[in-house]
Design a protein around this motif. Structure first.
Motif, PDB file in Angstrom:
ATOM      1  N   GLU A  70       0.665  -1.584   0.167  1.00 55.76           N
ATOM      2  CA  GLU A  70      -0.344  -0.035   0.134  1.00 55.76           C
ATOM      3  C   GLU A  70       1.116   1.411  -0.103  1.00 55.76           C
ATOM      4  O   GLU A  70       2.419   1.199   0.526  1.00 55.76           O
ATOM      5  CB  GLU A  70      -0.833   0.053   1.419  1.00 55.76           C
ATOM      6  N   PHE A  71       0.039   2.116  -0.662  1.00 51.99           N
ATOM      7  CA  PHE A  71       1.511   3.630  -1.126  1.00 51.99           C
ATOM      8  C   PHE A  71      -0.262   4.441   0.926  1.00 51.99           C
ATOM      9  O   PHE A  71      -0.718   4.745   0.255  1.00 51.99           O
ATOM     10  CB  PHE A  71       1.031   4.699  -1.695  1.00 51.99           C
ATOM     11  N   THR A  72       0.380   4.784   1.928  1.00 51.07           N
ATOM     12  CA  THR A  72      -0.042   6.099   2.354  1.00 51.07           C
ATOM     13  C   THR A  72      -0.504   7.408   1.652  1.00 51.07           C
ATOM     14  O   THR A  72      -0.278   7.688   1.362  1.00 51.07           O
ATOM     15  CB  THR A  72       0.969   5.880   3.743  1.00 51.07           C
ATOM     16  N   GLY A  73      -2.183   7.280   1.878  1.00 49.91           N
ATOM     17  CA  GLY A  73      -2.582   8.420   1.859  1.00 49.91           C
ATOM     18  C   GLY A  73      -2.982   7.927   0.127  1.00 49.91           C
ATOM     19  O   GLY A  73      -4.216   8.732  -0.546  1.00 49.91           O
ATOM     20  N   TYR A  74      -3.018   6.788  -0.670  1.00 51.37           N
ATOM     21  CA  TYR A  74      -3.645   6.591  -2.201  1.00 51.37           C
ATOM     22  C   TYR A  74      -3.885   5.174  -1.857  1.00 51.37           C
ATOM     23  O   TYR A  74      -3.639   4.130  -1.904  1.00 51.37           O
ATOM     24  CB  TYR A  74      -2.319   6.348  -3.273  1.00 51.37           C
ATOM     25  N   LYS A  75      -5.580   5.187  -2.277  1.00 56.17           N
ATOM     26  CA  LYS A  75      -6.124   4.161  -1.913  1.00 56.17           C
ATOM     27  C   LYS A  75      -6.605   3.383  -3.447  1.00 56.17           C
ATOM     28  O   LYS A  75      -6.348   4.063  -4.082  1.00 56.17           O
ATOM     29  CB  LYS A  75      -7.875   4.634  -1.202  1.00 56.17           C
ATOM     30  N   LYS A 213       8.671  -0.507  -6.211  1.00 56.05           N
ATOM     31  CA  LYS A 213       8.828  -1.283  -4.514  1.00 56.05           C
ATOM     32  C   LYS A 213       8.861  -2.406  -4.677  1.00 56.05           C
ATOM     33  O   LYS A 213       8.995  -3.529  -3.877  1.00 56.05           O
ATOM     34  CB  LYS A 213       7.585  -0.384  -3.576  1.00 56.05           C
ATOM     35  N   TRP A 305       6.160  12.583  -2.997  1.00 61.50           N
ATOM     36  CA  TRP A 305       4.692  12.783  -2.962  1.00 61.50           C
ATOM     37  C   TRP A 305       4.237  13.588  -2.942  1.00 61.50           C
ATOM     38  O   TRP A 305       2.981  13.715  -2.962  1.00 61.50           O
ATOM     39  CB  TRP A 305       4.366  12.164  -1.286  1.00 61.50           C
TER      40      TRP A 305
END
Length: 844
Positions: A70-75, A213, A305
């Motif tokens: 996951e990328f924090t802040g991107y759903k 990643k 970001w």
């Protein structure tokens, strides 16, 4: 002790393997419930669940893992799951696999042939030596080769996609790595296909960052081993101190730009940008250090970001916006090196997308189709019965088949300078596929590419390069720029074919598309099902091979074999089993050996060529009159008489046998086999030479052309082109005590001759020999084809003749009459890569 436990015995194991490999789970259950088992012993497993549990319990390779990304802040639309296994553990298994014991190299080496350095596999190239010099004394490098591509599994709009990552090692012979069935490549990850809930402008940058990643995670331990080294056993169970540098990542151009983290209008391996793509100049390499320095400088000005600001700053310096490329901390890794010249996409598909379209515009689609449709059909080569312009989806094999005859086919209808530009590209593509290179071949590659740039203005003059807005006068083609780096890649890493995407394209089919039909086709857990199927396949192959050896009392150590034999197959498992348990060779899957006619066939005088005829002829007892009638060979008797008289004088052997009353066996075809012109130890597949008599389908016969070695009028050996009209041999009745002379004891050919009328320098745009049918006058003063009888062993090569069509193909001519209707032909030097090498070296 039961070697095949948990199965009852070898027979039950074979049944279990057959069911799992060929039937669906529902079909397995139906099979086990057949009434047939009511009166016969049932297998130990009573259901598909029990059978699959037993298969899953077999020894297996490196286990798979599932990690949530996951990328924090991107759903994302769906949770991101990376299905992967530790790349280092997979490499250890590959490096130590005893199957590959006789097909693995541990140290760099230099090959010198005739005073010239030869570049073959990676270990014979410069980079192997450069890296070795930086390693501790006694250390072994295990070069890492990655491969990846995204592929649709279903054809529906918005259908299922998969993005696997594959790995192999450069120690293995390239011939082993080039075949999907030999297990030299392993899947190490299925990348998540993400759909982020963001503005479309940021979709691609987030997907690229996610991909990097994921590779970071999968290859983390490989990077550590590349820097610090690690210990792993080799196939002979010796422990080696190894380092794992990344030397190649096989992919297409879009993936290469993503890996190099550059924008689409920049080259992933050099400093060239779109305006430079067509100028024919090799620009300085786009090194990893340069890219990382730019990323660092941008990161000082904008938060990575803050996608909008960071992406704009990145595009200003031709970067994509990925801030942590997976190769950033991989020792020795540089995108300008490991993004190798890739033949399938950069050459073969480039040809189909660009030069082939230029030819269609210049020649015209109907005329181009006609020229391919009327070409003579040869066994083993693709014939385009409906032409080449109507097919939208073609494979790399079909693109290669078009290249074989395209140069000679457009002669007479396209401008000479235009043809010369096309020929230069085809020549470059052929040279780039050499299995071995020398400084001379690299110079020829560079010269071919230079020739294209000299003559490419003819393509613009012909208004052949077109876009959506009409005629284009530029050559801003990214793949054209990549060709400039091919020579340097060969010197650094070895021959380009070891990095061709043909292999990864095949792996996409076996590891993605073929698996789809064996799942329940639910997208929610499709990848997990694929992993289970792959695990079972790998486990069954491993178990089958080692159980076979153990049950027969054979050693599980594959002894190093230093034989200097001729090579007819590259299948390590088959070679091992054939050597230790020859009666069990049938149990090994994979490529089968090329049939070696040098063992039992007919050999030429110098033993360089082998011939094969079936033991039963197609015609067992033809009279001379029957031959003249059936084959329309009116001067057969005279030609045979001349052959007998000449050979009698030459050899001193005479015979009482009268050919006029004799009988002859005749064949419709024979096989001709040669060693590779590049690697003399390798035996090539045999080539069929046809000599069918006239029939309804072929009113003038179906006969192929060959190159023969005969004596000229001065008694000197010379090469001639001839068309084989008849394959025959005198037949002596079993009751006769007559002994034929040596020159009549083997198969003979009746051929019709051609003579050379132009050499390659006469038509520089083609650079091919031109031949013309040879005619003579018969006793009645009529012109007839000049023919003669020769020994089968006088044939040296199969050749392909392309008619000199002129401005337009005669509508009355078909592929069945093509060779019989024209008198002048081009000797096609691009018939195959072996022929090209022969005509550009030995024959020249």
């Amino acid at each position: 002790m039961n070697t095949y436990y948990p199965f009852h015995d070898e027979g039950e194991w074979e049944l279990a393997r057959f069911l799992v490999e060929n039937l669906t789970q529902t079909q397995i259950d139906k099979f086990l419930k057949l009434k047939w088992f009511h009166t016969r012993p049932r297998p130990s497993f009573t259901s598909k669940d029990q059978l699959l549990d037993w298969i899953d319990a077999l020894p297996s390779f490196v286990p798979w893992k599932v990690s949530t990304m996951e990328f924090t802040g991107y759903k994302t639309t769906y949770p991101l799951q990376l299905i992967w296994r530790d790349a280092l553990e997979v490499v250890k298994q590959l490096f130590g696999d005893p199957v590959f014991a006789n097909h693995i190299t541990f140290q760099p080496h230099v090959v010198d042939i005739g005073g010239q350095r030869e570049y073959g596999d990676y270990m014979s190239a410069n980079m192997a030596w450069k890296i070795q010099d930086h390693l501790p004394v006694g250390a072994t490098q295990v070069p890492i080769i990655l491969g990846s591509d995204k592929t649709p599994v279903t054809r529906t709009t918005g259908g299922l996609e998969m993005h696997p990552l594959f790995i192999t090692i450069g120690n293995l012979d390239s011939e082993v790595r080039s075949k999907a069935t030999l297990r030299a490549w392993r899947c190490i990850a299925y990348m998540p296909i993400a759909k982020f809930r963001v503005h479309p402008d940021y979709q691609s940058i987030l997907q690229a960052r996610l991909w990097h990643k994921c590779v970071d995670l999968v290859c983390a331990n490989l990077k550590i081993a590349a820097k610090n080294g690690c210990f792993m056993p080799d196939p002979s169970r010796y422990i080696r101190y190894v380092f794992t540098p990344l030397i190649a990542h096989v992919c297409d151009l879009p993936e290469a730009t993503m890996i190099a983290t550059v924008s689409k209008n920049a080259s992933p391996i050099t400093m060239a940008t779109q305006a430079n793509f067509g100028d024919g100049v090799l620009y300085p390499p786009r090194t990893g250090q340069h890219t990382l320095r730019l990323i660092y400088e941008i990161s000082q000005e904008a938060d990575p970001w803050d996608l909008d600001k960071f992406q704009k700053a990145a595009k200003a310096v031709h970067l994509s916006g990925v801030h942590m490329p997976y190769w950033r901390d991989w020792m020795f890794a540089c995108p300008s090196v490991f993004l190798t010249g890739e033949v399938l996409h950069t050459c073969i598909k480039f040809f189909a997308d660009h030069p082939l379209n230029w030819i269609k515009e210049t020649v015209g689609k109907p005329e181009l189709d006609a020229r391919f449709m009327v070409q003579h059909k040869r066994v083993g080569t693709r014939h385009f019965t409906k032409g080449v312009t109507h097919v939208n989806q073609m494979t790399g094999r079909e693109h290669r088949d078009i290249q074989r005859t395209i140069v000679a086919s457009i002669a007479g209808v396209a401008p000479p300078r235009f043809i010369r530009a096309i020929r230069a590209l085809v020549e470059f593509i052929y040279l780039s596929q050499n299995p071995v290179h020398s400084p001379d071949s690299l110079q020829s590659m560079a010269q071919a590419l230079s020739d294209f740039h000299v003559f490419k203005d003819a393509i613009v003059d012909a208004e052949a390069r077109r876009g959506k807005k009409g005629v284009k006068e530029d050559f801003f083609i990214p793949k054209l720029e990549l060709l400039q780096s091919f020579g340097g890649t060969v010197e650094r890493l070895g021959t380009l074919m070891q990095f061709s995407a043909d292999m990864t394209e095949r792996l996409l089919i076996t590891h993605c598309k073929h698996l789809f039909g064996r799942t329940n086709r639910r997208s929610t857990d499709f990848t997990e099902q694929c992993v289970r199927i792959l695990n079972r396949q790998e486990s069954m192959e491993l178990f089958n091979l080692y159980a076979l050896f153990y049950s027969r009392g054979a050693s599980l150590v594959n002894a190093i074999c230093m034989e200097d034999e001729e090579v007819t197959t590259v299948n390590p498992a088959l070679s091992w089993v054939s050597r230790v348990l020859p009666d069990e060779a049938h149990s090994v899957h994979g490529p089968r050996p090329v049939r070696n006619h040098f063992l039992k066939g007919i050999l030429s005088g110098d033993a360089h060529t082998a011939f094969h005829l079936t033991s039963t002829p197609d015609f067992k007892a033809l009279t001379p009159i029957a031959i003249e009638t059936k084959y329309s060979l009116v001067n057969f008797n005279r030609a045979l008489s001349q052959f007998i008289n000449q050979l009698s004088l030459l050899t001193g052997e005479h015979t009482r046998w009268d050919y006029k009353y004799g009988r002859f066996c005749a064949w419709n075809k024979f096989r001709l086999q040669l060693h590779s012109a590049f690697q003399p130890r390798v035996i090539m597949p045999s080539r069929v030479i046809q000599a069918y008599p006239p029939s309804d389908a072929f009113p003038l016969g179906n006969c192929d052309a060959v190159l023969i070695n005969v004596m000229d009028d001065d008694g000197q050996s010379t090469s001639r082109v001839a068309q084989v009209r008849l394959i025959f041999q005198p037949k002596i009745p079993g009751t006769s005590d007559l002994v034929l002379p040596t020159f009549l004891s083997g198969p003979l050919l009746y051929v019709q001759f051609f003579h050379f009328v132009a050499n390659p320098s006469d038509r520089p745009e083609l650079a091919m020999w031109t031949v013309e049918r040879t005619y003579t006058m018969d006793q009645h003063g009529r012109r007839c084809r000049c023919g003669g009888v020769i020994s089968l062993t006088d044939v040296t090569h199969a050749v392909e003749l392309i008619p000199e069509y002129g401005n337009k193909v005669d509508a009355k001519i078909s592929s069945a009459t093509c060779l019989e209707s024209y008198d002048r032909f081009f000797l096609n030097s691009f018939a195959d890569k072996e022929s090209y090498h022969t005509f550009s070296t030995e024959f020249a």
